[in-house]
Design an enzyme around this catalytic site. Sequence first.
Site, PDB file in Angstrom:
ATOM      1  CG  ASP A 187      43.935   9.974  52.029  1.00  0.00           C
ATOM      2  OD1 ASP A 187      44.527  10.858  51.370  1.00  0.00           O
ATOM      3  OD2 ASP A 187      43.106   9.213  51.529  1.00  0.00           O
ATOM      4  CG  HIS A 188      49.184  13.240  50.798  1.00  0.00           C
ATOM      5  ND1 HIS A 188      49.175  12.035  50.163  1.00  0.00           N
ATOM      6  CD2 HIS A 188      49.328  14.166  49.804  1.00  0.00           C
ATOM      7  CE1 HIS A 188      49.318  12.213  48.863  1.00  0.00           C
ATOM      8  NE2 HIS A 188      49.412  13.515  48.607  1.00  0.00           N
ATOM      9  CG  HIS A 217      44.903  10.038  47.632  1.00  0.00           C
ATOM     10  ND1 HIS A 217      45.211  10.008  48.970  1.00  0.00           N
ATOM     11  CD2 HIS A 217      46.067   9.759  46.996  1.00  0.00           C
ATOM     12  CE1 HIS A 217      46.499   9.726  49.129  1.00  0.00           C
ATOM     13  NE2 HIS A 217      47.037   9.562  47.941  1.00  0.00           N
TER      14      HIS A 217
HETATM   15  C1  BG6 Z   1      50.426   9.094  46.793  1.00  0.00           C
HETATM   16  C2  BG6 Z   1      50.564   8.004  45.764  1.00  0.00           C
HETATM   17  O1  BG6 Z   1      49.568   8.695  47.823  1.00  0.00           O
HETATM   18  O2  BG6 Z   1      49.883  10.254  46.168  1.00  0.00           O
HETATM   19  C3  BG6 Z   1      51.431   8.456  44.609  1.00  0.00           C
HETATM   20  O3  BG6 Z   1      51.150   6.861  46.380  1.00  0.00           O
HETATM   21  C4  BG6 Z   1      50.906   9.754  44.033  1.00  0.00           C
HETATM   22  O4  BG6 Z   1      51.489   7.463  43.607  1.00  0.00           O
HETATM   23  C5  BG6 Z   1      50.698  10.782  45.133  1.00  0.00           C
HETATM   24  O5  BG6 Z   1      51.851  10.225  43.094  1.00  0.00           O
HETATM   25  C6  BG6 Z   1      50.000  12.009  44.589  1.00  0.00           C
HETATM   26  O6  BG6 Z   1      49.971  12.981  45.583  1.00  0.00           O
HETATM   27  P1  BG6 Z   1      49.908  14.520  45.198  1.00  0.00           P
HETATM   28  O7  BG6 Z   1      49.741  15.226  46.497  1.00  0.00           O
HETATM   29  O8  BG6 Z   1      51.203  14.829  44.511  1.00  0.00           O
HETATM   30  O9  BG6 Z   1      48.727  14.673  44.289  1.00  0.00           O
END
Ligand code: BG6
Length: 518
Positions: free
Chosen positions: A185-186, A248
């Site tokens: 989960d980045h 997230h």
């Molecule tokens: C991803 C989603 O996990 O996170 C995307 O699948 C979203 O839809 C993205 O745009 C948002 O990540 P960040 O790091 O740009 O806030």
Amino acid sequence: MKNGKSLDATLFVIFGAAGDLTQRKLIPALYNLYLNGWMPEKFEVIGTSSREMNDVKFRDHLRKGVNQSSRRGKVKDEDWKNFAQCLHIIKMDLTEAKAYKTLAKILADREKEWGEQANRIFYLALPPSMIEPVTRHLAASKLNQERKRARIVVEKPFGHDLESAGTLNRLLTGIFEERQIFRIDHYLGKETVQNILAFRFGNTLFEPIWNRQYIDHIQITVAEDQGIGHRGRYYDKAGALRDMIQNHLLQILCLIAMEAPVSFDDNEVRNKKVDVLHAIRPISHEQVHRHAVRGQYGAGKINGEYVKGYHDEENISENSFTETFAAIKLYVDNWRWQGVPFFLRSGKRLPAKISEVSIQFKPVPHQTFPTSATLDWRPNRLLIAIQPEEGILLRFEVKKPGPIFQLSPVMMQFFYREAFKAVPPEAYETLLLDIMKNDATLFLRGDQAEAAWSVIGPVLDVWSSVKSTDFPNYQAGTWGPEESDILIAQDGFSWITPTTLKCQEDASVCRIITEPLP
Ligand code: BG6
């Protein structure tokens, strides 16, 4: 090389290496780790692709990606030349057993050449439907068997609901041990998200007031001004609740609400987070309409530019009922949080890309000052700005200078870039390094992913069986549908407009651009 020297030799296999994720995230992250001296001395990327491609073409393609997506901007020739030597591509039909035999031989040959056994990281940069065949082939060719050295990395979506997540977990844990599995989960790799742990458990100041006695309610907003780009096929089956809230936002909630871990051991931290998910009050099907709101964007303007509505996006059917905005109210039923509502919202095509957690404290128990002194009075608020700028802001009251006694709110500010004069690493840099270090603290354990699906399960059930009748119900460039304001107003609150922080290029000066509305 600084700290990377202590890392074991690593063979990094990326299945689906010709795709977007590798070009935009994985290679820029590995390249930045390399520039910072964090890579193991012996390291090689072996990408697989269904198409014929040679190393030269592969490297050129990746170089373009780094130039476009790296936080450092364009590569320097010399650095790239050195780094790119470790990038290789092989053509591989992932459904064919013999291809894995070839892969196993390539890995074994490289280890022989290096004169040592390497960690083997199998990164699945693939659509979900490919997880099963690839993991089964890895098992059949015994590539899963070195328990200490083989690791598998799985990207979200991690299942589609509780049942499919359970099936996926059983598949993975039947082939790999849990400690070999890294579910990404980045958001957990973002500096400010990790900083929630540091802030809460590295200070004595906040923990005593971090509970129902002092905190009124909590808001978590993850807003995006972007639409769905070219991801229509995936997104239309997912929607905002699955795409953002299930993972997230719930992970951020866990970090805000968890008890202090006894140690920074990966399982200890994850146990405490799972406890939070288990404590979230289940929402009954009958109560879904009081706890959750969905929206879909219509055409509108963002930053003065016209943008089309969701129905007109690529690969979206005209009568799609997929939500591009979701807001949900949750309670955490334990001693610390009983009665404190957590409001979560996330959506596409909102006015800005901005993520923030807002901790709203309770009013003072008694107003000492006369009404004339408190006209401007506001309760304390702590803002954790996650992106685009990262920081922590604390609002408190002071006396306005002058002969008349009047209170006025001010902000105490910490800006990450200003304080450290550094651009924080990208989330993927942290996460990839942790995989190489075999540290799973920032990754989802199987039970964690399933518990998160349980939380939103009833909402998914109701939303899939009762279609929305008013889509599109918010204009691009607004903060979502009116029902979202009503959801929070039921408890006497309103959404806090996120605070924009701005730092100068060299981070010498940072400031708040828009004071949040009261
Ligand atoms: C991803 C989603 O996990 O996170 C995307 O699948 C979203 O839809 C993205 O745009 C948002 O990540 P960040 O790091 O740009 O806030």
